[in-house]
Design a protein around this motif. Structure first.
Motif, mmCIF file in Angstrom:
data_model
loop_
_atom_site.group_PDB
_atom_site.id
_atom_site.type_symbol
_atom_site.label_atom_id
_atom_site.label_comp_id
_atom_site.label_asym_id
_atom_site.label_seq_id
_atom_site.Cartn_x
_atom_site.Cartn_y
_atom_site.Cartn_z
ATOM 1 N N SER A 51 -22.868 -62.851 -39.244
ATOM 2 C CA SER A 51 -21.468 -62.481 -39.489
ATOM 3 C C SER A 51 -21.223 -61.072 -38.960
ATOM 4 C CB SER A 51 -21.192 -62.486 -40.999
ATOM 5 O OG SER A 51 -21.887 -61.397 -41.596
ATOM 6 N N VAL A 52 -19.968 -60.744 -38.746
ATOM 7 C CA VAL A 52 -19.630 -59.382 -38.315
ATOM 8 C C VAL A 52 -20.054 -58.397 -39.403
ATOM 9 C CG1 VAL A 52 -17.735 -57.817 -37.693
ATOM 10 C CG2 VAL A 52 -17.747 -60.163 -36.828
ATOM 11 N N ASN A 53 -20.008 -58.839 -40.666
ATOM 12 C CA ASN A 53 -20.499 -57.991 -41.770
ATOM 13 C C ASN A 53 -21.970 -57.646 -41.580
ATOM 14 O OD1 ASN A 53 -18.834 -56.976 -43.762
ATOM 15 N ND2 ASN A 53 -18.486 -59.006 -44.647
ATOM 16 N N ASP A 54 -22.755 -58.680 -41.190
ATOM 17 C CA ASP A 54 -24.195 -58.446 -40.972
ATOM 18 C C ASP A 54 -24.394 -57.379 -39.887
ATOM 19 O OD1 ASP A 54 -24.799 -60.530 -42.742
ATOM 20 O OD2 ASP A 54 -24.847 -62.029 -41.131
ATOM 21 N N VAL A 55 -23.598 -57.498 -38.816
ATOM 22 C CA VAL A 55 -23.707 -56.530 -37.710
ATOM 23 C C VAL A 55 -23.333 -55.134 -38.216
ATOM 24 C CG1 VAL A 55 -22.881 -55.899 -35.398
ATOM 25 C CG2 VAL A 55 -23.207 -58.308 -35.989
ATOM 26 N N ALA A 56 -22.220 -55.075 -38.961
ATOM 27 C CA ALA A 56 -21.760 -53.767 -39.483
ATOM 28 C C ALA A 56 -22.830 -53.152 -40.383
ATOM 29 C CB ALA A 56 -20.460 -53.949 -40.241
ATOM 30 N N ASP A 57 -23.400 -53.961 -41.272
ATOM 31 C CA ASP A 57 -24.452 -53.452 -42.176
ATOM 32 C C ASP A 57 -25.635 -52.917 -41.372
ATOM 33 O OD1 ASP A 57 -22.857 -54.205 -44.240
ATOM 34 O OD2 ASP A 57 -24.014 -56.020 -44.768
ATOM 35 N N ARG A 58 -25.984 -53.637 -40.297
ATOM 36 C CA ARG A 58 -27.185 -53.271 -39.521
ATOM 37 C C ARG A 58 -27.036 -51.908 -38.843
ATOM 38 N NH1 ARG A 58 -31.350 -56.668 -38.276
ATOM 39 N NH2 ARG A 58 -32.740 -56.039 -36.591
ATOM 40 N N PRO A 71 -13.255 -57.327 -31.249
ATOM 41 C CA PRO A 71 -12.231 -57.905 -32.152
ATOM 42 C C PRO A 71 -12.673 -59.160 -32.894
ATOM 43 C CG PRO A 71 -11.609 -58.229 -29.854
ATOM 44 C CD PRO A 71 -12.787 -57.327 -29.840
ATOM 45 N N SER A 72 -13.804 -59.753 -32.458
ATOM 46 C CA SER A 72 -14.255 -60.976 -33.164
ATOM 47 C C SER A 72 -15.752 -61.167 -32.942
ATOM 48 C CB SER A 72 -13.517 -62.186 -32.577
ATOM 49 O OG SER A 72 -13.899 -62.332 -31.210
ATOM 50 N N LYS A 73 -16.321 -62.093 -33.702
ATOM 51 C CA LYS A 73 -17.747 -62.415 -33.525
ATOM 52 C C LYS A 73 -17.931 -63.066 -32.163
ATOM 53 C CE LYS A 73 -19.873 -65.756 -35.921
ATOM 54 N NZ LYS A 73 -20.750 -66.509 -36.869
ATOM 55 N N GLU A 74 -16.923 -63.844 -31.745
ATOM 56 C CA GLU A 74 -16.985 -64.504 -30.432
ATOM 57 C C GLU A 74 -17.044 -63.455 -29.320
ATOM 58 O OE1 GLU A 74 -15.145 -65.353 -32.923
ATOM 59 O OE2 GLU A 74 -15.814 -67.414 -33.331
ATOM 60 N N SER A 75 -16.266 -62.382 -29.451
ATOM 61 C CA SER A 75 -16.257 -61.367 -28.375
ATOM 62 C C SER A 75 -17.606 -60.666 -28.309
ATOM 63 C CB SER A 75 -15.136 -60.358 -28.608
ATOM 64 O OG SER A 75 -15.400 -59.560 -29.748
ATOM 65 N N LEU A 76 -18.291 -60.559 -29.447
ATOM 66 C CA LEU A 76 -19.663 -60.017 -29.452
ATOM 67 C C LEU A 76 -20.593 -60.952 -28.696
ATOM 68 C CD1 LEU A 76 -20.115 -58.633 -33.076
ATOM 69 C CD2 LEU A 76 -20.574 -57.392 -30.953
ATOM 70 N N ALA A 77 -20.445 -62.250 -28.929
ATOM 71 C CA ALA A 77 -21.301 -63.234 -28.257
ATOM 72 C C ALA A 77 -21.072 -63.191 -26.753
ATOM 73 C CB ALA A 77 -21.033 -64.633 -28.809
ATOM 74 N N VAL A 78 -19.816 -63.121 -26.332
ATOM 75 C CA VAL A 78 -19.502 -63.060 -24.894
ATOM 76 C C VAL A 78 -20.144 -61.817 -24.281
ATOM 77 C CG1 VAL A 78 -17.652 -62.761 -23.195
ATOM 78 C CG2 VAL A 78 -17.373 -64.395 -25.076
ATOM 79 N N ALA A 79 -20.020 -60.689 -24.971
ATOM 80 C CA ALA A 79 -20.569 -59.426 -24.442
ATOM 81 C C ALA A 79 -22.086 -59.490 -24.330
ATOM 82 C CB ALA A 79 -20.146 -58.264 -25.344
ATOM 83 N N VAL A 80 -22.743 -60.098 -25.317
ATOM 84 C CA VAL A 80 -24.206 -60.213 -25.273
ATOM 85 C C VAL A 80 -24.636 -61.104 -24.116
ATOM 86 C CG1 VAL A 80 -26.235 -61.156 -26.471
ATOM 87 C CG2 VAL A 80 -24.601 -59.722 -27.723
ATOM 88 N N VAL A 81 -23.943 -62.234 -23.938
ATOM 89 C CA VAL A 81 -24.313 -63.137 -22.829
ATOM 90 C C VAL A 81 -24.056 -62.449 -21.487
ATOM 91 C CG1 VAL A 81 -23.826 -65.355 -21.721
ATOM 92 C CG2 VAL A 81 -23.989 -65.216 -24.204
ATOM 93 N N GLU A 82 -22.945 -61.727 -21.384
ATOM 94 C CA GLU A 82 -22.647 -61.016 -20.136
ATOM 95 C C GLU A 82 -23.714 -59.965 -19.827
ATOM 96 O OE1 GLU A 82 -17.743 -61.458 -19.936
ATOM 97 O OE2 GLU A 82 -18.657 -59.619 -20.717
ATOM 98 N N GLN A 83 -24.198 -59.309 -20.897
ATOM 99 C CA GLN A 83 -25.223 -58.281 -20.671
ATOM 100 C C GLN A 83 -26.564 -58.943 -20.294
ATOM 101 O OE1 GLN A 83 -26.226 -55.331 -23.820
ATOM 102 N NE2 GLN A 83 -25.361 -53.887 -22.314
#
Ligand SMILES: CCC[C@@H]1OCC(CO)=C1C(=O)O
Length: 214
Positions: A51-58, A71-83
């Motif tokens: 969850s985005v909460n998990d990321v924030a906590d980390r 802006p969303s968990k999906e945008s995090l996933a897209v950014a990770v795959v792009e990287q």
């Protein structure tokens, strides 16, 4: 010299000599930290159970602070795959400096990719997210095509300089290398969390390049 800032809106005048203003610098660093934390969680638990909460906590930030960058968990996933995919052109640049033949460049690219799949959490997370594509409501990069294109180019150059076995079609060989590597890294991940991926690739890649060399 004066120059317009690249990421602020409205553009702020900053002194280029000093580089990006500290605030911008901090924002770039924070964004990178958030992305890495997301990659660590996606790699370990997958998209659904992160969850985005998990990321924030980390990263010891508020959820709002994370949403400022993604802006969303999906945008995090897209950014990770792009990287994940951004790693390979960087790797190719590094290898090109060695001045290897096209066929040896292809072999070195895949050998180094095996190490990256073992050691680089962004590469691992990108691979897992690609498997979970059906669960991710976002447009992720199409998998496999970049590697296929890159290897087709190198194997075509190898054929043109007479170093590819007679009768081998470069595009078909590139698809076979991608299939071989993808399957190999998946088996290594499932059985050994990729601990033995370099040895497994030496086996699979060794046989394939033995078949490909003139
Ligand atoms: C080099 C083989 C292909 C590579 O292996 C895992 C994976 C993730 O989807 C890949 C890709 O999309 O290019």
């Amino acid at each position: 010299a004066e120059c317009a800032s690249t990421t602020a809106f409205p553009p702020r005048r900053i002194d280029c000599a000093r580089g990006p203003a500290p605030k911008q610098d901090r924002s770039i660093r924070t964004k990178a930290l958030v992305l890495r934390a997301a990659a660590e969680l996606f790699a370990a638990r997958g998209f659904r159970h992160t969850s985005v909460n998990d990321v924030a906590d980390r990263v010891e930030m508020t959820k709002g602070a994370v949403y400022f960058h993604y802006p969303s968990k999906e945008s995090l996933a897209v950014a990770v795959v792009e990287q994940h995919y951004a790693r390979w052109p960087e790797l190719l640049e590094e290898i090109r400096e060695q001045g290897l033949s096209p066929l040896d460049t292809a072999a070195e690219m895949l050998d180094r990719a095996a190490v990256a799949f073992r050691d680089d959490v962004v590469v691992q997370a990108g691979a897992r997210l690609q498997l979970e594509r059906p669960e991710i409501d976002a447009t992720l990069p199409t998998p496999y095509v970049d590697w296929t294109e890159l290897l087709t180019g190198l194997l075509t150059a190898a054929r043109d300089e007479g170093r590819l076995r007679e009768g081998v079609d470069p595009a078909a060989a590139a698809r076979s290398l991608v299939a071989g590597f993808f399957g190999m890294q998946h088996i290594s991940d499932v059985l050994e969390h990729r601990a033995d991926i370099v040895e497994r690739w030496r086996e699979v890649g060794g046989l394939m390049f033995f078949a490909l060399r003139a």
